[in-house]
Design a protein around this motif. Structure first.
Motif, PDB file in Angstrom:
ATOM      1  N   ARG A  37      74.306 -22.179 -26.551  1.00 17.70           N
ATOM      2  CA  ARG A  37      76.335 -22.391 -26.677  1.00 17.70           C
ATOM      3  C   ARG A  37      76.394 -21.694 -27.590  1.00 17.70           C
ATOM      4  NH1 ARG A  37      78.712 -28.332 -26.778  1.00 17.70           N
ATOM      5  NH2 ARG A  37      81.079 -26.922 -26.288  1.00 17.70           N
ATOM      6  N   SER A  38      76.061 -21.174 -28.477  1.00 17.39           N
ATOM      7  CA  SER A  38      76.631 -19.953 -29.640  1.00 17.39           C
ATOM      8  C   SER A  38      76.341 -19.036 -28.698  1.00 17.39           C
ATOM      9  CB  SER A  38      75.796 -20.171 -30.709  1.00 17.39           C
ATOM     10  OG  SER A  38      74.599 -19.412 -30.303  1.00 17.39           O
ATOM     11  N   ARG A  39      75.884 -18.475 -27.486  1.00 18.63           N
ATOM     12  CA  ARG A  39      75.857 -17.155 -27.244  1.00 18.63           C
ATOM     13  C   ARG A  39      77.126 -17.030 -25.878  1.00 18.63           C
ATOM     14  NH1 ARG A  39      70.489 -14.633 -27.318  1.00 18.63           N
ATOM     15  NH2 ARG A  39      71.721 -12.582 -27.116  1.00 18.63           N
ATOM     16  N   TRP A  40      77.210 -18.663 -25.506  1.00 18.30           N
ATOM     17  CA  TRP A  40      78.493 -18.569 -24.410  1.00 18.30           C
ATOM     18  C   TRP A  40      79.810 -17.625 -24.289  1.00 18.30           C
ATOM     19  CZ3 TRP A  40      81.146 -23.981 -23.958  1.00 18.30           C
ATOM     20  CH2 TRP A  40      82.147 -23.877 -22.142  1.00 18.30           C
ATOM     21  N   GLN A  41      79.289 -16.681 -24.013  1.00 21.37           N
ATOM     22  CA  GLN A  41      80.581 -15.762 -23.508  1.00 21.37           C
ATOM     23  C   GLN A  41      81.848 -16.465 -22.361  1.00 21.37           C
ATOM     24  OE1 GLN A  41      79.112 -11.987 -21.678  1.00 21.37           O
ATOM     25  NE2 GLN A  41      76.930 -12.291 -22.173  1.00 21.37           N
ATOM     26  N   ARG A  42      82.410 -17.474 -22.614  1.00 23.65           N
ATOM     27  CA  ARG A  42      84.210 -17.844 -22.423  1.00 23.65           C
ATOM     28  C   ARG A  42      84.620 -16.554 -21.250  1.00 23.65           C
ATOM     29  NH1 ARG A  42      84.477 -23.081 -24.710  1.00 23.65           N
ATOM     30  NH2 ARG A  42      82.900 -23.576 -26.405  1.00 23.65           N
ATOM     31  N   ASP A  43      84.416 -15.748 -22.005  1.00 29.01           N
ATOM     32  CA  ASP A  43      85.998 -15.040 -21.423  1.00 29.01           C
ATOM     33  C   ASP A  43      85.077 -13.803 -19.866  1.00 29.01           C
ATOM     34  OD1 ASP A  43      83.379 -13.701 -22.032  1.00 29.01           O
ATOM     35  OD2 ASP A  43      84.715 -11.926 -23.074  1.00 29.01           O
ATOM     36  N   LEU A  44      84.317 -15.098 -19.016  1.00 25.02           N
ATOM     37  CA  LEU A  44      83.755 -14.065 -17.915  1.00 25.02           C
ATOM     38  C   LEU A  44      84.437 -15.051 -17.349  1.00 25.02           C
ATOM     39  CD1 LEU A  44      79.460 -15.069 -18.548  1.00 25.02           C
ATOM     40  CD2 LEU A  44      80.342 -12.836 -18.139  1.00 25.02           C
ATOM     41  N   LEU A  45      84.968 -16.048 -17.004  1.00 27.06           N
ATOM     42  CA  LEU A  45      85.764 -16.379 -15.805  1.00 27.06           C
ATOM     43  C   LEU A  45      87.064 -17.038 -16.233  1.00 27.06           C
ATOM     44  CD1 LEU A  45      83.077 -18.596 -14.310  1.00 27.06           C
ATOM     45  CD2 LEU A  45      84.315 -17.091 -12.721  1.00 27.06           C
ATOM     46  N   THR A  46      88.066 -16.118 -16.747  1.00 20.62           N
ATOM     47  CA  THR A  46      89.161 -16.080 -17.448  1.00 20.62           C
ATOM     48  C   THR A  46      90.190 -16.288 -16.753  1.00 20.62           C
ATOM     49  OG1 THR A  46      90.134 -13.925 -16.885  1.00 20.62           O
ATOM     50  CG2 THR A  46      88.756 -14.483 -19.154  1.00 20.62           C
ATOM     51  N   ASP A  47      90.468 -16.883 -15.534  1.00 24.13           N
ATOM     52  CA  ASP A  47      91.633 -17.427 -14.306  1.00 24.13           C
ATOM     53  C   ASP A  47      91.921 -18.716 -14.613  1.00 24.13           C
ATOM     54  OD1 ASP A  47      91.997 -18.942 -11.127  1.00 24.13           O
ATOM     55  OD2 ASP A  47      92.644 -16.444 -11.298  1.00 24.13           O
ATOM     56  N   SER A  48      93.263 -19.023 -14.418  1.00 25.01           N
ATOM     57  CA  SER A  48      93.090 -20.633 -15.177  1.00 25.01           C
ATOM     58  C   SER A  48      92.922 -21.950 -14.121  1.00 25.01           C
ATOM     59  CB  SER A  48      95.055 -20.323 -14.998  1.00 25.01           C
ATOM     60  OG  SER A  48      95.643 -20.235 -14.172  1.00 25.01           O
ATOM     61  N   ARG A  49      92.513 -21.428 -12.558  1.00 20.10           N
ATOM     62  CA  ARG A  49      92.187 -22.362 -12.272  1.00 20.10           C
ATOM     63  C   ARG A  49      90.767 -22.259 -12.536  1.00 20.10           C
ATOM     64  NH1 ARG A  49      93.026 -18.369  -7.054  1.00 20.10           N
ATOM     65  NH2 ARG A  49      92.405 -17.123  -8.474  1.00 20.10           N
ATOM     66  N   VAL A  50      89.812 -22.031 -13.215  1.00 21.11           N
ATOM     67  CA  VAL A  50      88.503 -22.438 -14.144  1.00 21.11           C
ATOM     68  C   VAL A  50      88.779 -23.644 -14.724  1.00 21.11           C
ATOM     69  CG1 VAL A  50      86.272 -21.458 -14.513  1.00 21.11           C
ATOM     70  CG2 VAL A  50      87.566 -20.219 -13.015  1.00 21.11           C
ATOM     71  N   THR A  51      87.474 -24.562 -15.215  1.00 19.43           N
ATOM     72  CA  THR A  51      87.107 -25.132 -16.067  1.00 19.43           C
ATOM     73  C   THR A  51      85.861 -25.437 -16.896  1.00 19.43           C
ATOM     74  OG1 THR A  51      89.080 -27.069 -14.969  1.00 19.43           O
ATOM     75  CG2 THR A  51      87.662 -28.172 -16.784  1.00 19.43           C
ATOM     76  N   HIS A  52      86.108 -25.071 -17.527  1.00 25.30           N
ATOM     77  CA  HIS A  52      84.869 -24.943 -18.561  1.00 25.30           C
ATOM     78  C   HIS A  52      84.165 -26.294 -18.639  1.00 25.30           C
ATOM     79  CE1 HIS A  52      84.463 -20.395 -17.974  1.00 25.30           C
ATOM     80  NE2 HIS A  52      86.219 -20.345 -18.517  1.00 25.30           N
ATOM     81  N   PHE A  53      82.924 -26.589 -18.427  1.00 21.59           N
ATOM     82  CA  PHE A  53      81.983 -27.451 -19.064  1.00 21.59           C
ATOM     83  C   PHE A  53      80.990 -27.406 -19.913  1.00 21.59           C
ATOM     84  CE2 PHE A  53      84.568 -29.066 -15.803  1.00 21.59           C
ATOM     85  CZ  PHE A  53      85.139 -30.496 -16.330  1.00 21.59           C
ATOM     86  N   TRP A  54      80.089 -27.571 -21.031  1.00 21.82           N
ATOM     87  CA  TRP A  54      78.952 -27.647 -21.947  1.00 21.82           C
ATOM     88  C   TRP A  54      78.623 -28.260 -21.273  1.00 21.82           C
ATOM     89  CZ3 TRP A  54      75.937 -23.133 -22.358  1.00 21.82           C
ATOM     90  CH2 TRP A  54      74.985 -23.547 -23.284  1.00 21.82           C
ATOM     91  N   ASP A  55      77.241 -28.862 -20.667  1.00 20.69           N
ATOM     92  CA  ASP A  55      76.214 -29.556 -19.865  1.00 20.69           C
ATOM     93  C   ASP A  55      75.280 -29.570 -21.173  1.00 20.69           C
ATOM     94  OD1 ASP A  55      74.949 -31.841 -19.408  1.00 20.69           O
ATOM     95  OD2 ASP A  55      74.599 -31.255 -17.038  1.00 20.69           O
ATOM     96  N   GLU A  56      74.648 -30.070 -22.276  1.00 15.39           N
ATOM     97  CA  GLU A  56      73.945 -29.576 -22.974  1.00 15.39           C
ATOM     98  C   GLU A  56      71.789 -30.993 -22.321  1.00 15.39           C
ATOM     99  OE1 GLU A  56      71.210 -27.758 -25.983  1.00 15.39           O
ATOM    100  OE2 GLU A  56      73.439 -28.234 -25.686  1.00 15.39           O
ATOM    101  N   LYS A  57      72.511 -31.688 -21.872  1.00 20.24           N
ATOM    102  CA  LYS A  57      71.045 -32.532 -21.152  1.00 20.24           C
ATOM    103  C   LYS A  57      71.395 -32.256 -19.824  1.00 20.24           C
ATOM    104  CE  LYS A  57      72.203 -36.263 -24.692  1.00 20.24           C
ATOM    105  NZ  LYS A  57      72.571 -37.157 -25.029  1.00 20.24           N
ATOM    106  N   LYS A  58      72.098 -31.440 -19.329  1.00 19.30           N
ATOM    107  CA  LYS A  58      71.596 -30.744 -18.052  1.00 19.30           C
ATOM    108  C   LYS A  58      72.189 -31.539 -16.546  1.00 19.30           C
ATOM    109  CE  LYS A  58      68.354 -27.545 -19.742  1.00 19.30           C
ATOM    110  NZ  LYS A  58      67.110 -27.036 -19.983  1.00 19.30           N
ATOM    111  N   VAL A  59      73.209 -33.062 -17.321  1.00 13.63           N
ATOM    112  CA  VAL A  59      73.215 -33.941 -16.249  1.00 13.63           C
ATOM    113  C   VAL A  59      73.414 -33.601 -14.891  1.00 13.63           C
ATOM    114  CG1 VAL A  59      74.415 -36.194 -16.378  1.00 13.63           C
ATOM    115  CG2 VAL A  59      73.609 -35.661 -18.110  1.00 13.63           C
ATOM    116  N   ILE A  60      74.104 -32.428 -15.505  1.00 13.98           N
ATOM    117  CA  ILE A  60      74.526 -31.417 -13.295  1.00 13.98           C
ATOM    118  C   ILE A  60      73.738 -31.149 -12.732  1.00 13.98           C
ATOM    119  CG2 ILE A  60      76.643 -30.411 -12.795  1.00 13.98           C
ATOM    120  CD1 ILE A  60      77.885 -32.893 -13.408  1.00 13.98           C
ATOM    121  N   GLY A  61      73.171 -30.759 -13.505  1.00 16.51           N
ATOM    122  CA  GLY A  61      72.474 -29.702 -13.015  1.00 16.51           C
ATOM    123  C   GLY A  61      71.274 -30.756 -12.617  1.00 16.51           C
ATOM    124  N   ARG A  62      71.057 -31.637 -12.895  1.00 21.89           N
ATOM    125  CA  ARG A  62      69.299 -32.777 -12.299  1.00 21.89           C
ATOM    126  C   ARG A  62      70.204 -33.414 -10.918  1.00 21.89           C
ATOM    127  NH1 ARG A  62      65.892 -31.940 -15.851  1.00 21.89           N
ATOM    128  NH2 ARG A  62      66.419 -32.102 -18.532  1.00 21.89           N
TER     129      ARG A  62
END
Length: 121
Positions: A37-62
């Motif tokens: 997370r400390s290396r997460w590049q938040r500036d990759l998707l800068t469009d206002s239509r994008v909502t970012h989430f950090w999923d530490e436990k990989k709930v969505i991926g599972r």
């Protein structure tokens, strides 16, 4: 979402279609070295239509690995996309999925085509 995939989505979908009525939910989690997370590049998707989430436990991926019958990466789907139509609802889980693919870069033409099909309707 991987860095290359995020750059492609930003440039080829979001920037090329600035008035498209869409929402992008970008879910990030630690899957390979350098994904912290400390290396997460938040500036990759800068469009206002994008909502970012950090999923530490990989709930969505599972969840997606289970519901899309994905067997790789220890039961976690990552570096993938899912496209939903405008009638999609999220109250009981996502509905009206149009298409999905993995990896983003590897299936980018499939994503582009599905995106254009949804926009044409």
């Amino acid at each position: 979402m991987c860095v290359a995939g995020a750059r492609w989505v930003q440039k080829e979908l979001l920037e090329r279609h600035p008035s498209a009525a869409l929402k992008v939910y970008s879910v990030w989690f630690n899957m390979v070295g350098g994904d912290e997370r400390s290396r997460w590049q938040r500036d990759l998707l800068t469009d206002s239509r994008v909502t970012h989430f950090w999923d530490e436990k990989k709930v969505i991926g599972r969840w997606y690995a289970k519901h899309l019958a994905y067997k790789g990466s220890g039961g976690v789907l990552w570096d993938a996309w899912a496209l939903y139509g405008p009638e999609a609802r999220w109250d009981q889980g996502p509905s009206h999925r149009v298409s999905w693919g993995r990896t983003i870069v590897g299936t980018r033409e499939k994503l582009r085509s599905a995106f254009e099909d949804v926009r044409a309707k």
